[in-house]
Scaffold this motif. Structure first.
Motif, PDB file in Angstrom:
ATOM      1  N   ARG A 295      11.937 -30.968 -39.698  1.00  0.00           N
ATOM      2  CA  ARG A 295      11.604 -31.814 -38.554  1.00  0.00           C
ATOM      3  C   ARG A 295      12.575 -31.625 -37.380  1.00  0.00           C
ATOM      4  O   ARG A 295      13.701 -31.190 -37.563  1.00  0.00           O
ATOM      5  CB  ARG A 295      11.599 -33.294 -38.959  1.00  0.00           C
ATOM      6  N   GLN A 296      12.106 -31.964 -36.197  1.00  0.00           N
ATOM      7  CA  GLN A 296      12.872 -31.888 -34.944  1.00  0.00           C
ATOM      8  C   GLN A 296      13.368 -30.463 -34.647  1.00  0.00           C
ATOM      9  O   GLN A 296      14.555 -30.234 -34.432  1.00  0.00           O
ATOM     10  CB  GLN A 296      14.050 -32.861 -34.977  1.00  0.00           C
ATOM     11  N   PRO A 297      12.463 -29.507 -34.608  1.00  0.00           N
ATOM     12  CA  PRO A 297      12.875 -28.120 -34.350  1.00  0.00           C
ATOM     13  C   PRO A 297      13.490 -27.908 -32.980  1.00  0.00           C
ATOM     14  O   PRO A 297      14.325 -27.011 -32.816  1.00  0.00           O
ATOM     15  CB  PRO A 297      11.568 -27.336 -34.506  1.00  0.00           C
ATOM     16  N   ALA A 337       2.068 -32.200 -37.278  1.00  0.00           N
ATOM     17  CA  ALA A 337       1.425 -33.095 -36.321  1.00  0.00           C
ATOM     18  C   ALA A 337       2.105 -34.458 -36.255  1.00  0.00           C
ATOM     19  O   ALA A 337       1.919 -35.196 -35.277  1.00  0.00           O
ATOM     20  CB  ALA A 337      -0.051 -33.266 -36.685  1.00  0.00           C
ATOM     21  N   ASP A 338       2.890 -34.802 -37.280  1.00  0.00           N
ATOM     22  CA  ASP A 338       3.569 -36.098 -37.300  1.00  0.00           C
ATOM     23  C   ASP A 338       4.968 -36.043 -36.681  1.00  0.00           C
ATOM     24  O   ASP A 338       5.672 -37.059 -36.658  1.00  0.00           O
ATOM     25  CB  ASP A 338       3.689 -36.595 -38.751  1.00  0.00           C
ATOM     26  N   PRO A 340       6.867 -35.287 -33.237  1.00  0.00           N
ATOM     27  CA  PRO A 340       6.679 -35.043 -31.798  1.00  0.00           C
ATOM     28  C   PRO A 340       7.351 -33.764 -31.308  1.00  0.00           C
ATOM     29  O   PRO A 340       6.809 -33.070 -30.434  1.00  0.00           O
ATOM     30  CB  PRO A 340       7.286 -36.286 -31.146  1.00  0.00           C
ATOM     31  N   GLN A 341       8.525 -33.436 -31.832  1.00  0.00           N
ATOM     32  CA  GLN A 341       9.212 -32.226 -31.383  1.00  0.00           C
ATOM     33  C   GLN A 341       8.471 -30.964 -31.823  1.00  0.00           C
ATOM     34  O   GLN A 341       8.408 -29.984 -31.069  1.00  0.00           O
ATOM     35  CB  GLN A 341      10.649 -32.202 -31.899  1.00  0.00           C
ATOM     36  N   ALA A 342       7.933 -30.983 -33.016  1.00  0.00           N
ATOM     37  CA  ALA A 342       7.162 -29.824 -33.478  1.00  0.00           C
ATOM     38  C   ALA A 342       5.918 -29.641 -32.615  1.00  0.00           C
ATOM     39  O   ALA A 342       5.539 -28.508 -32.272  1.00  0.00           O
ATOM     40  CB  ALA A 342       6.777 -29.994 -34.953  1.00  0.00           C
ATOM     41  N   VAL A 343       5.294 -30.754 -32.255  1.00  0.00           N
ATOM     42  CA  VAL A 343       4.100 -30.700 -31.400  1.00  0.00           C
ATOM     43  C   VAL A 343       4.480 -30.152 -30.026  1.00  0.00           C
ATOM     44  O   VAL A 343       3.796 -29.267 -29.478  1.00  0.00           O
ATOM     45  CB  VAL A 343       3.463 -32.100 -31.275  1.00  0.00           C
TER      46      VAL A 343
END
Length: 382
Positions: A295-297, A337-338, A340-343
């Motif tokens: 998460r948070q890439p 999709a869950d 925000p940073q990945a999106v």
């Protein structure tokens, strides 16, 4: 001795809160999760499952909790001896105003006992950043008093604390690995340094901050991203995949060469440290999902974080970096999709392309050779 700890989540309870309590310190947790706060205040204890070669359940006692948005927190800050945090970089800024108000009240009451504040976060010099945020809420006159009586102590922390196990019904139960490391900058304390077994003091903190960042954090993240590509669900499954283990170890060896050049770490000792980290990833008692670690890439592709900072070190010393670049390329295959940073990363990637997107978040030159190579590796992984 009393300590106020911001963050009653798994890391707060399973790591720092436990060490403080084990040292005989009364721990007051501050959190916004009302259910957790109520349970801690009612029970004054909780269980921690410590897993390694065997499982041991330990009880943490002499604890309570308050809501971190209440005025009660300010009163507590005015009287405690130690403040610690495990809330994440974003929340540090949010709690800085409360800490400033508490310090202001403390000084107005004439309490000049030394107060030390330690941010136990996955970030470089997190306490210094917290200090700057706290000072922004204080007058110059109060800042001068704070300089005398309040120590902002930077630290490096390392312990794998996965989310609660499936089926766990106790809201306070937490599982942690046996290994833990909490290293603090001894030069920043005010007054006597508290005796807390498990808290190690150093006058060269950055060496240990970067050792952890370049090894545990870098390896953990690359394991997750390569695990996603290989359709594994957990870090354990991923690191037990021989191909992934080979890549992750090679990336940690590349970042390790930077540490050896920069800080003079012993080659054999660092090689042993890498093997210990790999063994921790394979702990069969820890179910750590690759989606959580990945998460948070965007944050993890920033210049001071676990992928780009060691890469910049290899460029500084003219060292190999193809396995680190593979980890960076793999980050662009992470979709969630869950998160925000990945999106956001994927949206910019589709709009601007690989080179510009990587350059934007990492501050690398979009025309740099390493960006070109990372792009090629991305295509190969695809």
């Amino acid at each position: 001795m009393q300590a106020l700890h911001f963050g009653a989540g798994n890391i707060g309870r399973g790591f720092i809160g436990k060490l403080l309590s084990d040292a005989g310190i009364k721990v007051i947790f501050a959190d916004v999760n009302e259910a957790v706060v109520e349970a801690l205040a009612k029970r004054n204890e909780y269980s921690v499952k410590v897993v390694g070669e065997k499982c041991v359940v330990e009880t943490v006692k002499n604890v309570t909790a308050i809501n971190s948005t209440s005025d009660e927190v300010i009163d507590v800050i005015a009287n405690v001896d130690l403040i610690t945090t495990a809330v994440g970089p974003t929340v540090l800024n949010i709690i800085s105003k409360t800490i400033a108000q508490g310090i202001d009240k403390r000084l107005s009451l004439g309490n000049t006992k030394p107060l030390n504040i330690i941010a136990c976060e996955n970030m470089v010099r997190g306490t210094t950043q917290l200090r700057n945020a706290v000072y922004s809420h204080l007058s110059e006159e109060i800042q001068a008093q704070v300089d005398v009586y309040v120590g902002f102590v930077d630290s490096a922390v390392d312990r794998i604390v996965p989310p609660a196990e499936k089926g766990e019904t106790d809201i306070l139960a937490v599982t942690v690995e046996t290994f833990s490391e909490w290293i603090v900058d001894q030069t920043q304390f005010k007054g006597e340094i508290p005796n807390i077994p498990g808290m190690e003091c150093t006058d060269n903190l950055m060496a240990f901050v970067e050792r952890k960042l370049f090894t545990l954090n870098t390896g953990h993240l690359i394991t997750a991203y390569l695990g996603v590509l290989a359709h594994h669900e957990t870090i354990m499954d991923s690191i037990n995949d021989p191909a992934i283990r080979t890549e992750v170890k090679a990336a940690m060896q590349e970042s390790g060469e930077v540490l050896i050049r920069r800080y003079g770490f012993d080659k054999e000792a660092h090689a042993a440290y890498i093997e210990k980290i790999l063994g921790r990833f394979a702990n069969p008692y820890l179910r750590d999902e690759v989606d959580r670690v990945g998460r948070q890439p965007i944050r993890k592709l920033s210049p001071q974080d676990r992928l780009i900072k060691p890469l910049n070190g290899t460029l500084e010393y003219g060292l190999p970096n193809k396995h680190l670049l593979k980890g960076i390329a793999a980050a662009f295959h992470y979709e969630n999709a869950d998160d925000p940073q990945a999106v956001e990363l994927q949206q910019m990637f589709k709009a601007k392309g690989f080179d510009e997107t990587l350059a934007h978040y990492s501050q690398l030159d979009s025309k740099a050779e390493v960006v070109r190579i990372a792009h090629e590796i991305y295509l190969e992984l695809k």
